[in-house]
Design an enzyme around this catalytic site. Structure first.
Site, PDB file in Angstrom:
ATOM      1  N   CYS A  80      38.782  38.758 -10.279  1.00 46.91           N
ATOM      2  CA  CYS A  80      37.411  38.996 -10.707  1.00 46.91           C
ATOM      3  C   CYS A  80      37.283  40.462 -11.096  1.00 46.91           C
ATOM      4  O   CYS A  80      37.182  41.328 -10.244  1.00 46.91           O
ATOM      5  CB  CYS A  80      36.433  38.660  -9.597  1.00 46.91           C
ATOM      6  SG  CYS A  80      34.743  38.940 -10.058  1.00 46.91           S
ATOM      7  N   LEU A  81      37.324  40.728 -12.391  1.00 46.04           N
ATOM      8  CA  LEU A  81      37.294  42.105 -12.862  1.00 46.04           C
ATOM      9  C   LEU A  81      36.493  42.115 -14.164  1.00 46.04           C
ATOM     10  O   LEU A  81      36.798  41.366 -15.093  1.00 46.04           O
ATOM     11  CB  LEU A  81      38.733  42.586 -13.092  1.00 46.04           C
ATOM     12  CG  LEU A  81      38.931  44.047 -13.469  1.00 46.04           C
ATOM     13  CD1 LEU A  81      38.450  44.962 -12.353  1.00 46.04           C
ATOM     14  CD2 LEU A  81      40.408  44.327 -13.737  1.00 46.04           C
TER      15      LEU A  81
END
Lengths: 151, 486
Positions: free
Chosen positions: A87-88
């Protein structure tokens, strides 16, 4: 297969000639868009001493679309799930064609140094990280020792 | 007093009957209806071309008064929710702030480092100088890269919010800049379609009719409470405020909860909880499918008692003993089951009625259709004119309208807290339901029913409906409660 865009060739050359400290990215022999990546766990993080394998793929419309990156080595981190998905923001809505493989991998390394349990992907991990950080860090160290140090 | 209210009531009927119809009423009637119809809501139903014209007027107004291109005006209108006057005022105070807020200009002035015109950072090529372009932020990239960037974004459905390619740069590309780089006709068309959709969605006074493949667009001036709008194309009833099917007397938040509840599988979970238990030995989930409380687990063959979950061996003839010892360790478990069962029963009570009225409504629609052809036959056969039979048609339409409201009283009641207000609501609901069934009966037998009798029944049903709506429709009750507080 279509000819490799100049941008990818240049990025690959630079990755080989001036590698980022703590990160190695080598294109696959059979597919120049597929990279074998190894990120060393940053110092002073629970991942220190670990070698984390990732895969990185440049889609057809790269750099207009973000590269696809995934952890292959198991890792205990609130922003990385069981399947290794990350999750970036820059891999999603904050992607800009001016970003590069190099900057993406640096961001991932930074994510290991500074987990963000408020924007979780692995909910159980994030939960523990928030309520009992000491235990969460112990788990992360344990996983690093068990999965990221064997070779 | 009663005569007066009756008078007032029958006065309303004439225009009440066609409020599902075309918007061709004159102002006089509009004034009347806003008083008599608790659901009255001023709106219009527009064609795509009409909306385009409306949007273009705002765009023109803004671009003329600020001396900017229409394409920039669009970016700003989109950012400010189409309030041209607000933009004009703010622009005169502080033009820079408006441009930054609309993301036409960058927040901070851009340094020279990022604006190379000899090397494109995206493709790593070095095209000739004149092949570069940049937005107001001064991030230069080669035109080929811009074209590819826009193509990818448009294919993903992005239109108004396409950003500059530079990292962390939030400046948006206006229409003329995008179109100057995109040459494929299909792509340009797609972009403009997305632009239009985006404009309608960002406009507080507009809403697309949610009907499948429906091209009509509603225009209204409030987005609060259950607001009925009817599509001129597909006749779908929609709530202008939230876009769900029209739902008075239930409010927008409640209908969303109810529809989600009906759609998701939370009730499956409740069912499992209410009708199943885990085998005390192997923990597999068992559904009770018969009356006997002597259970044998299909997986591990363990015999146990459904009531107390104890081993069946200890029961034997003393079966009824277990119901007496409710204070067992199983009590907590059992009461949880009981609670789940109770919750399920409550939900099913409301859901069955909701579903049933939805089904009746569909059947009522068939009645309406067959009635129309019957009236036509009569008219063709010379048995009176359409005017003579109009009351039948009106009755069937009124029935449909009442049934619709009745259906949407059930989600409202489901979420209502127990108390005198709920009692009142359910009383009125029951009254409405009874009168609707009477009306339905009479409409189905319309030709043999006395006309006076039928019209009387229509009055009663509609009166029940409007009373319930007046008392419980959110914005009416809000007004009422605020006036009592003052």
């Amino acid at each position: 297969m279509a000819a490799l865009p100049r941008r990818i060739i240049k990025e690959t050359q630079r990755l080989m000639q001036e590698p980022v400290p703590g990160i190695s990215a080598v294109p696959s022999e059979t597919n120049a868009r597929y990279f074998h990546v190894i990120v060393t766990g940053p110092e002073d993080s629970p991942f220190e001493g670990g070698l984390f394998k990732l895969e990185l793929f440049l889609p057809e419309d790269y750099p207009m679309s973000a590269p696809k990156v995934r952890f292959i080595t198991k890792i205990y981190h609130p922003n990385i799930d069981r399947l290794g998905r990350i999750c970036l923001d820059i891999l999603k809505d904050k992607w800009s064609p001016a970003l590069q493989i190099r900057t993406v991998l640096l961001s991932i390394q930074a994510l290991l140094s500074a987990p963000n349990p408020d924007d979780p992907l692995a909910n159980d991990v994030a939960e523990l990280w928030k309520v009992n950080e000491i235990e969460a860090i112990r788990n992360a160290k344990e996983w690093t020792r068990r999965y990221a140090m064997d070779n | 007093m009663s005569a007066e209210s009756d008078m007032e009531y029958s006065d309303n009927d004439g225009d009440d009957y066609d409020y599902y119809g075309e918007q061709d009423d004159c102002d006089m009637e509009t004034v009347d209806r806003s008083k008599s119809d608790p659901e009255f809501f001023l709106y219009s139903c527009l064609k795509v071309e009409e909306v385009e014209k409306l949007l273009n007027e705002s765009i023109e107004l803004l671009s003329n008064s600020l001396q900017i291109t229409p394409s920039l005006a669009k970016v700003m209108l989109h950012a400010y929710g189409w309030n041209a006057q607000e933009i004009i005022n703010k622009y005169r105070e502080n033009a820079n702030e408006v441009l930054v807020y609309s993301r036409v200009k960058p927040r901070l002035p851009v340094g020279q480092a990022n604006s190379s015109r000899t090397n494109c950072a995206v493709c790593a090529n070095t095209p000739l100088l004149h092949k570069y372009s940049a937005l107001a932020c001064g991030h230069y990239f080669c035109n080929d890269c811009w074209a590819m960037h826009f193509e990818v974004q448009i294919m993903q459905g992005v239109s108004n919010t396409i950003q500059c390619m530079a990292q962390d740069c939030e400046v948006r590309a206006p229409e003329d800049f995008v179109l100057s780089h995109v040459t494929k006709p299909t792509l340009r068309e797609r972009y403009q379609q997305f632009m239009f959709k985006d404009h309608v969605k960002s406009h507080p006074q507009l809403r697309f009719c949610p009907g499948p493949n429906c091209q009509w667009i509603f225009q209204a001036w409030t987005r609060e409470g259950a607001r009925r709008v009817e599509c001129r194309g597909c006749e779908l009833l929609t709530c202008f405020s939230c876009g769900a099917p029209h739902h008075a007397p239930t409010d927008c938040a409640t209908i969303r909860r109810w529809l989600t509840k009906c759609a998701d599988d939370s009730e499956t979970a409740n069912y499992i909880s209410a009708h199943t238990k885990d085998c005390p030995k192997c923990q597999i989930c068992i559904e009770k499918n018969g009356g006997c409380n002597h259970m044998q687990c299909g997986a591990c063959r363990h015999d146990f008692c459904w009531v107390c979950s104890g081993d069946w061996k200890t029961h034997g003839s003393e079966y009824y003993e277990c119901s007496r010892y409710k204070e067992d360790p199983n009590l907590a478990n059992d009461s949880q089951h009981a609670q789940a069962r109770e919750a399920l029963k409550k939900y099913l009570h409301y859901y069955e009625r909701w579903e049933n009225h939805a089904r009746s409504l569909k059947l009522e629609e068939q009645t309406l259709a067959s009635l129309k052809s019957r009236i036509n036959q009569k008219v063709m056969a010379g048995e009176g004119t359409w005017i003579d039979w109009q009351y039948l048609w009106d009755a069937a339409r009124l029935l449909k309208r009442c049934r619709y409201t009745l259906q949407y009283t059930y989600p409202y009641a489901y979420y209502m807290e127990v108390g005198p207000r709920k009692e009142l609501f359910e009383y009125q609901q029951a009254q409405l339901e009874a009168e609707i069934e009477n009306l339905s009966w009479k409409v189905e037998r319309a030709e043999t029913t006395d006309r006076g009798d039928l019209e009387n029944q229509m009055d009663i049903a509609e009166k029940r409906r409007t009373t319930l709506l007046k008392d419980f429709l959110e914005f009416n009750t809000n007004n009422a409660s605020s006036s009592t507080k003052v």
